[in-house]
Design a protein around this motif. Structure first.
Motif, PDB file in Angstrom:
ATOM      1  N   ARG A  46       0.522  -0.937   0.204  1.00  7.77           N
ATOM      2  CA  ARG A  46      -0.229  -0.351   0.180  1.00  7.77           C
ATOM      3  C   ARG A  46       1.005   1.341   0.157  1.00  7.77           C
ATOM      4  O   ARG A  46       0.641   2.396  -0.760  1.00  7.77           O
ATOM      5  CB  ARG A  46      -1.112  -0.151   0.683  1.00  7.77           C
ATOM      6  CG  ARG A  46      -1.985  -1.048   1.253  1.00  7.77           C
ATOM      7  CD  ARG A  46      -2.843  -1.292   2.123  1.00  7.77           C
ATOM      8  NE  ARG A  46      -4.003  -0.408   2.682  1.00  7.77           N
ATOM      9  CZ  ARG A  46      -3.829   1.323   2.771  1.00  7.77           C
ATOM     10  NH1 ARG A  46      -2.899   1.037   4.199  1.00  7.77           N
ATOM     11  NH2 ARG A  46      -4.522   2.270   2.934  1.00  7.77           N
ATOM     12  N   ALA A  50       0.894   4.091  -2.959  1.00  8.69           N
ATOM     13  CA  ALA A  50       1.276   5.585  -2.953  1.00  8.69           C
ATOM     14  C   ALA A  50       2.258   5.838  -3.481  1.00  8.69           C
ATOM     15  O   ALA A  50       2.248   8.136  -4.027  1.00  8.69           O
ATOM     16  CB  ALA A  50       1.047   5.855  -0.846  1.00  8.69           C
ATOM     17  N   HIS A  53       2.139   6.345  -7.090  1.00  4.83           N
ATOM     18  CA  HIS A  53       1.092   7.227  -7.326  1.00  4.83           C
ATOM     19  C   HIS A  53       1.447   8.491  -7.205  1.00  4.83           C
ATOM     20  O   HIS A  53       0.963   9.468  -7.702  1.00  4.83           O
ATOM     21  CB  HIS A  53       0.178   7.372  -6.442  1.00  4.83           C
ATOM     22  CG  HIS A  53      -1.659   8.075  -7.021  1.00  4.83           C
ATOM     23  ND1 HIS A  53      -1.995   8.184  -8.143  1.00  4.83           N
ATOM     24  CD2 HIS A  53      -1.942   9.203  -6.242  1.00  4.83           C
ATOM     25  CE1 HIS A  53      -3.205   8.942  -7.521  1.00  4.83           C
ATOM     26  NE2 HIS A  53      -3.327  10.105  -6.892  1.00  4.83           N
ATOM     27  N   LEU A 136      -2.953   6.997   4.980  1.00  2.00           N
ATOM     28  CA  LEU A 136      -2.585   6.277   2.928  1.00  2.00           C
ATOM     29  C   LEU A 136      -4.269   5.869   3.244  1.00  2.00           C
ATOM     30  O   LEU A 136      -5.026   5.622   3.398  1.00  2.00           O
ATOM     31  CB  LEU A 136      -2.094   5.003   3.387  1.00  2.00           C
ATOM     32  CG  LEU A 136      -0.433   5.207   3.306  1.00  2.00           C
ATOM     33  CD1 LEU A 136       0.182   4.148   2.945  1.00  2.00           C
ATOM     34  CD2 LEU A 136      -0.183   6.668   2.908  1.00  2.00           C
ATOM     35  N   SER A 137      -4.719   6.294   1.647  1.00  2.00           N
ATOM     36  CA  SER A 137      -6.112   5.481   0.804  1.00  2.00           C
ATOM     37  C   SER A 137      -6.475   4.242   1.254  1.00  2.00           C
ATOM     38  O   SER A 137      -5.982   3.322   0.772  1.00  2.00           O
ATOM     39  CB  SER A 137      -6.036   6.592  -0.847  1.00  2.00           C
ATOM     40  OG  SER A 137      -7.633   6.053  -1.130  1.00  2.00           O
ATOM     41  N   PRO A 138      -7.602   4.501   1.956  1.00  2.00           N
ATOM     42  CA  PRO A 138      -7.892   2.935   1.415  1.00  2.00           C
ATOM     43  C   PRO A 138      -8.328   1.930   0.542  1.00  2.00           C
ATOM     44  O   PRO A 138      -7.701   0.903  -0.001  1.00  2.00           O
ATOM     45  CB  PRO A 138      -9.006   2.817   2.934  1.00  2.00           C
ATOM     46  CG  PRO A 138      -9.726   4.496   2.146  1.00  2.00           C
ATOM     47  CD  PRO A 138      -8.542   4.863   2.300  1.00  2.00           C
ATOM     48  N   ALA A 139      -8.730   2.759  -0.175  1.00  6.46           N
ATOM     49  CA  ALA A 139      -8.639   2.625  -1.891  1.00  6.46           C
ATOM     50  C   ALA A 139      -7.209   1.642  -2.202  1.00  6.46           C
ATOM     51  O   ALA A 139      -7.369   1.421  -3.525  1.00  6.46           O
ATOM     52  CB  ALA A 139      -8.962   3.597  -3.227  1.00  6.46           C
ATOM     53  N   LEU A 140      -6.288   2.258  -2.332  1.00 10.03           N
ATOM     54  CA  LEU A 140      -4.970   1.593  -2.504  1.00 10.03           C
ATOM     55  C   LEU A 140      -5.287  -0.244  -2.137  1.00 10.03           C
ATOM     56  O   LEU A 140      -5.431  -0.526  -1.614  1.00 10.03           O
ATOM     57  CB  LEU A 140      -3.503   1.777  -1.268  1.00 10.03           C
ATOM     58  CG  LEU A 140      -3.344   3.754  -1.699  1.00 10.03           C
ATOM     59  CD1 LEU A 140      -2.277   4.291  -0.674  1.00 10.03           C
ATOM     60  CD2 LEU A 140      -2.676   3.494  -3.038  1.00 10.03           C
TER      61      LEU A 140
END
Length: 614
Positions: A46, A50, A53, A136-140
């Motif tokens: 994850r 990130a 990204h 951190l975004s949970p969508a990662l």
């Protein structure tokens, strides 16, 4: 057996294979918090996603500022999985030093967590983008990133003390780390049953080899913080956690041995590695009193630049005939040479400069090509191997065993950390009232090298020890701050203009000039604490308002102090409390406020004001 092709991989590729093979086994542990291989892999993925990204693919430095714990290993793995170079920032170092490293490394991102977010924001100052692990975004995605990493790609930039007054960044590659791990398997095979105690900070040069030699083999990395947990609890950790492997600097191990009961044993231990400072014959004799005959004690010569260069394996019946234990024989694919004044190889028994020849040496120093050229030379025979000039003195025994005889420059080792005396001197000259400064590494207590500063002041009265320590604490990490200051009217000089080191006086054990007035201990508790301080610091007298660190204390001594207080007073005292309450009066008040030891009301009132608002 060793396969040369094994090192032509990347660290993430090996870890991902281990995670697929041992998904449910414990990978990293800090107290009761445990991550399995699968959970660690997903957490690192994850973070890697990130980073990609934010920055896309490609090699570039990414800095880390977290505590000594699981977050550090997640951060390192995530950065490596993204194909980046990790740059560790030690949380215990002053912000000014962290800022120098962050700027010099040109880090594109700074990875942190909620616990260190405020410090990271101050450090980044809006110029470096932050990634917070807890946010951190949970969508990662949690899948392994599809990033190609060459074996020769840079792995990390590890900063050490620099002779120019600024830290320098030593470079390392994936290939070199994997080679160091495979070389260690020659004498210390690993398996999924191993439990390796990580004592060193993730910013310490040897930490990468410790972490990944375990994680690539299915073992469990158990993280221990000397600053938080103390030395006297190490023995309990060895036993309760069934530790099989540990790597420590000799000073820490020596203090551990001093805390053990005569009949205390560690039957699970299979391998103890020491390095960074001299190991003495007495250390080996005491080791065998407490560790099983099946355990191996390893001494060696290792560096931030090149991991382990030599190793000596000591078994229960191994003879040690010299007061200082040799550092041993070259590891796989490395050759040790002793060079004379003009670079000519010397024979056995001749003292000269230690050089290491290998194809697995550091690429050099980050953005310092001239320094790299000075210490890394091409193979004189024209091969792929290069020659690294270590800056150490030594001699080879007839059988090729290396004896380490110290440095041939202005560098010393303090509790396993490499310190350039010139960097400490440069920081001292930044202090108000200091006109000249010379710093030496002296063995004030047997087996414990410490820094002593000799000063000529430009003002009268001269700066107090309190003033100097306050100024240096903003510039240097704990291990680079002198434990004693000697003010002279002038520095003794040799006829050709250099300081006559042999004419510098030995530091006294008397109480140094401090900003606080001397107040003797009054209550029984204060008297007991003052006595413990005297025995640890070898200072006398001890006033109740004297700061432990202004009397020469350091983080290792603080851990020793907390252990002694726990043992003698039967109270539960954390090491961090010594940093929060660094005077006898404040520490006595803390103990009494917890209701563990009675303290008379007058002493309690006098001491509580030193603690400030609570």
């Amino acid at each position: 057996g060793y396969d040369p092709a094994a090192v032509e991989q990347s660290v993430p590729a090996y870890f991902e294979a281990a995670a697929a093979r041992y998904p449910d086994l414990p990978a990293v542990q800090r107290h009761d918090q445990v991550l399995s291989y699968d959970a660690l892999n997903r957490a690192a993925n994850r973070l890697a996603q990130a980073i990609l990204h934010e920055r896309g693919p490609g090699q570039e430095p990414v800095a880390i500022l977290v505590e000594q714990g699981i977050a550090a290993i997640v951060s390192i793995l995530g950065i490596l999985k993204a194909g980046k170079i990790y740059v560790p920032l030690d949380r215990s170092h002053p912000p000014a030093r962290q800022a120098i490293i962050l700027e010099d490394s040109q880090a594109a991102l700074l990875v942190t967590n909620h616990q260190n977010l405020a410090a990271a924001e101050d450090l980044a100052a809006g110029r470096v983008r932050l990634l917070t692990l807890n946010a951190l975004s949970p969508a990662l995605p949690e899948t392994n990133p599809a990033v190609a990493i060459a074996p020769g790609a840079l792995l990390n930039i590890m900063y050490t003390s620099g002779s120019t007054g600024r830290p320098k960044g030593a470079l390392q590659t994936h290939r070199n780390l994997l080679h160091a791990i495979y070389a260690s398997f020659d004498y210390s095979p690993r398996s999924c049953d191993d439990r390796f105690l990580l004592l060193t900070s993730y910013s310490f040069g040897a930490s990468a080899a410790t972490i990944f030699s375990t994680l690539l083999s299915g073992g469990n990395v158990v993280i221990y913080s000397l600053r938080e947990d103390g030395i006297d609890r190490l023995a309990d950790c060895f036993t309760c956690e069934a530790i099989t492997h540990v790597h420590a600097v000799p000073a820490v191990f020596r203090h551990l041995l001093a805390t053990l009961a005569p009949d205390q044993r560690f039957p699970a231990m299979r391998h103890v590695a020491l390095g960074g400072d001299p190991v003495y014959r007495k250390d080996v004799e005491r080791f065998w009193q407490h560790f099983p005959e099946t355990c191996i004690l390893r001494n060696g010569l290792g560096t931030t630049e090149n991991y382990l260069d030599t190793r000596l394996l000591l078994y229960h019946d191994s003879p040690v005939t010299t007061p200082i234990v040799p550092v041993g024989y070259p590891v796989r694919d490395k050759k040790v040479l002793i060079l004379g004044p003009t670079g000519e190889p010397l024979g056995p028994g001749e003292v000269g400069a230690i050089a290491v020849q290998s194809s697995f040496l550091s690429p050099g120093y980050w953005n310092q090509p001239e320094l790299t050229r000075q210490v890394y030379r091409l193979d004189p025979a024209g091969g792929d191997a290069r020659l690294w000039l270590t800056g150490d003195l030594g001699r080879l025994q007839p059988d090729g065993c290396l004896e380490h005889l110290g440095r041939n420059d202005s560098q010393v080792k303090i509790r396993g950390h490499r310190v350039e005396l010139g960097e400490v001197e440069a920081a001292l000259l930044e202090c108000s009232g200091v006109q000249e400064a010379v710093v030496l590494g002296l063995e004030q207590q047997p087996g414990d090298l410490s820094l002593v500063a000799y000063l000529v002041s430009s003002v009268q009265p001269p700066p107090t020890t309190s003033d100097l320590l306050a100024a240096l604490a903003a510039l240097l990490p704990d291990y680079m701050i002198p434990s004693a200051f000697v003010t002279l009217d002038r520095l003794p000089m040799l006829p050709f203009g250099k300081v006559d080191v042999s004419a510098l006086p030995a530091p006294e054990s008397a109480r140094p000039p401090l900003a606080t007035p001397f107040v003797p201990p009054g209550t029984p508790l204060e008297q007991t604490l003052a006595r413990i301080w005297r025995e640890i610091l070898v200072r006398e007298p001890i006033g109740i308002h004297d700061n432990f660190f202004e009397l020469g204390g350091h983080s290792l001594a603080a851990a020793q102090l907390a252990g002694r207080v726990r043992q003698e007073l039967q109270v539960d005292l954390a090491v961090r409390t010594v940093f929060e309450a660094p005077t006898v009066a404040a520490l006595a008040a803390h103990i009494a406020a917890d209701g563990q030891v009675p303290l008379d009301p007058t002493a309690l009132e006098r001491a509580l004001h030193l603690l400030g608002p609570v």
